[in-house]
Design a protein around this motif. Structure first.
Motif, PDB file in Angstrom:
ATOM      1  N   UNK A  93      -1.791 -10.345   0.239  1.00 53.51           N
ATOM      2  CA  UNK A  93      -1.834  -9.786  -1.105  1.00 53.51           C
ATOM      3  C   UNK A  93      -2.480  -8.408  -1.147  1.00 53.51           C
ATOM      4  N   UNK A  94      -3.247  -8.060  -0.104  1.00 50.32           N
ATOM      5  CA  UNK A  94      -3.906  -6.757  -0.051  1.00 50.32           C
ATOM      6  C   UNK A  94      -3.064  -5.721   0.683  1.00 50.32           C
ATOM      7  N   UNK A  95      -1.889  -6.124   1.152  1.00 51.30           N
ATOM      8  CA  UNK A  95      -1.018  -5.200   1.880  1.00 51.30           C
ATOM      9  C   UNK A  95      -0.628  -4.043   0.975  1.00 51.30           C
ATOM     10  N   UNK A  96      -0.910  -2.819   1.424  1.00 51.49           N
ATOM     11  CA  UNK A  96      -0.682  -1.621   0.610  1.00 51.49           C
ATOM     12  C   UNK A  96       0.720  -1.072   0.909  1.00 51.49           C
ATOM     13  N   UNK A  97       1.709  -1.648   0.253  1.00 45.04           N
ATOM     14  CA  UNK A  97       3.094  -1.250   0.507  1.00 45.04           C
ATOM     15  C   UNK A  97       3.344   0.198   0.112  1.00 45.04           C
ATOM     16  N   UNK A  98       2.649   0.669  -0.908  1.00 42.22           N
ATOM     17  CA  UNK A  98       2.847   2.042  -1.337  1.00 42.22           C
ATOM     18  C   UNK A  98       2.450   3.049  -0.270  1.00 42.22           C
ATOM     19  N   UNK A  99       1.302   2.819   0.369  1.00 42.45           N
ATOM     20  CA  UNK A  99       0.848   3.721   1.423  1.00 42.45           C
ATOM     21  C   UNK A  99       1.755   3.644   2.639  1.00 42.45           C
TER      22      UNK A  99
END
Length: 222
Positions: free
Chosen positions: A191-197
């Protein structure tokens, strides 16, 4: 594990641009021609039957390119059911993971030493091949595949696909550009995976070839 490995390969990547139709009006007429005689009358010049890969705008080895002769770029192929492509890979360059939704793909090495990876579907093993001049592999229709030039010199391959509109889907650019980031995070199980970055680190559409692994680049001093 496989997804993580493919993501590592792709992060510095550039996807293959969709080919723009050179002459839509001619394509339409060729597809509607009632006979082969009518068809050839639409292609009266000898030059209509020649495609020069080296003169296409995307032709480069820096880091490389996918140059397609298909219905879009070479109207003579409209309705023929074939695409021929020249794959140019500069030192350590690669084609990132992608598939062709409408065609099986045969690839033969002309120069260089190239490793390929192919996954046919869920539940099957990864097929890894080493292509040197004269050796060929097959990527069945819609199979996920990638390839890298392992050498410090240019490599070139010839690719044949059994469609004049094979299509290309680059998996990570397609996913990160179109799937909601919270859904991607869930798919990665974090859930903390930063897909935007992560998505920002994937370059936009280009000529199809990108720089490959850090190991190769270190070895070749790139």
């Amino acid at each position: 594990m496989l997804l993580a490995s493919l993501l590592t390969l792709l992060l510095p990547s550039l996807t293959t641009a969709a080919d723009q139709t050179l002459n839509p009006d001619l394509n339409a007429k060729l597809m509607l021609a009632a006979t082969n005689v009518d068809r050839q009358a639409l292609l009266p010049k000898n030059e209509d039957w020649i495609f020069d890969f080296t003169q296409q705008k995307v032709y480069t080895f820096a880091p490389g390119s996918v140059v397609n002769a298909n219905a879009a770029t070479f109207p003579t192929l409209a309705g023929v059911g074939m695409t021929m492509a020249q794959l140019n890979l500069g030192p350590c360059a690669m084609l990132p993971p992608h598939w062709h939704p409408r065609a099986t793909n045969l690839v033969v090495a002309v120069t260089g030493n190239i490793t390929t990876w192919m996954v046919g579907e869920n539940g099957v093993k990864v097929v890894t091949t080493e292509l040197t001049p004269g050796k060929m592999t097959v990527f069945p229709r819609a199979s996920l595949h990638a390839m890298q030039n392992n050498g410090c010199d240019n490599a070139q391959l010839i690719s044949a696909l059994n469609s004049d509109d094979a299509g290309t889907t680059n998996i990570f650019n397609t996913a990160f550009d179109n799937i909601p980031h919270e859904v991607l995070a869930a798919a990665f199980g974090d859930d903390e995976f930063d897909a935007g970055t992560v998505g920002k680190n994937i370059p936009k559409v280009g000529t199809g070839s990108v720089m490959g692994s850090a190991e190769c680049r270190r070895r070749c001093g790139i």
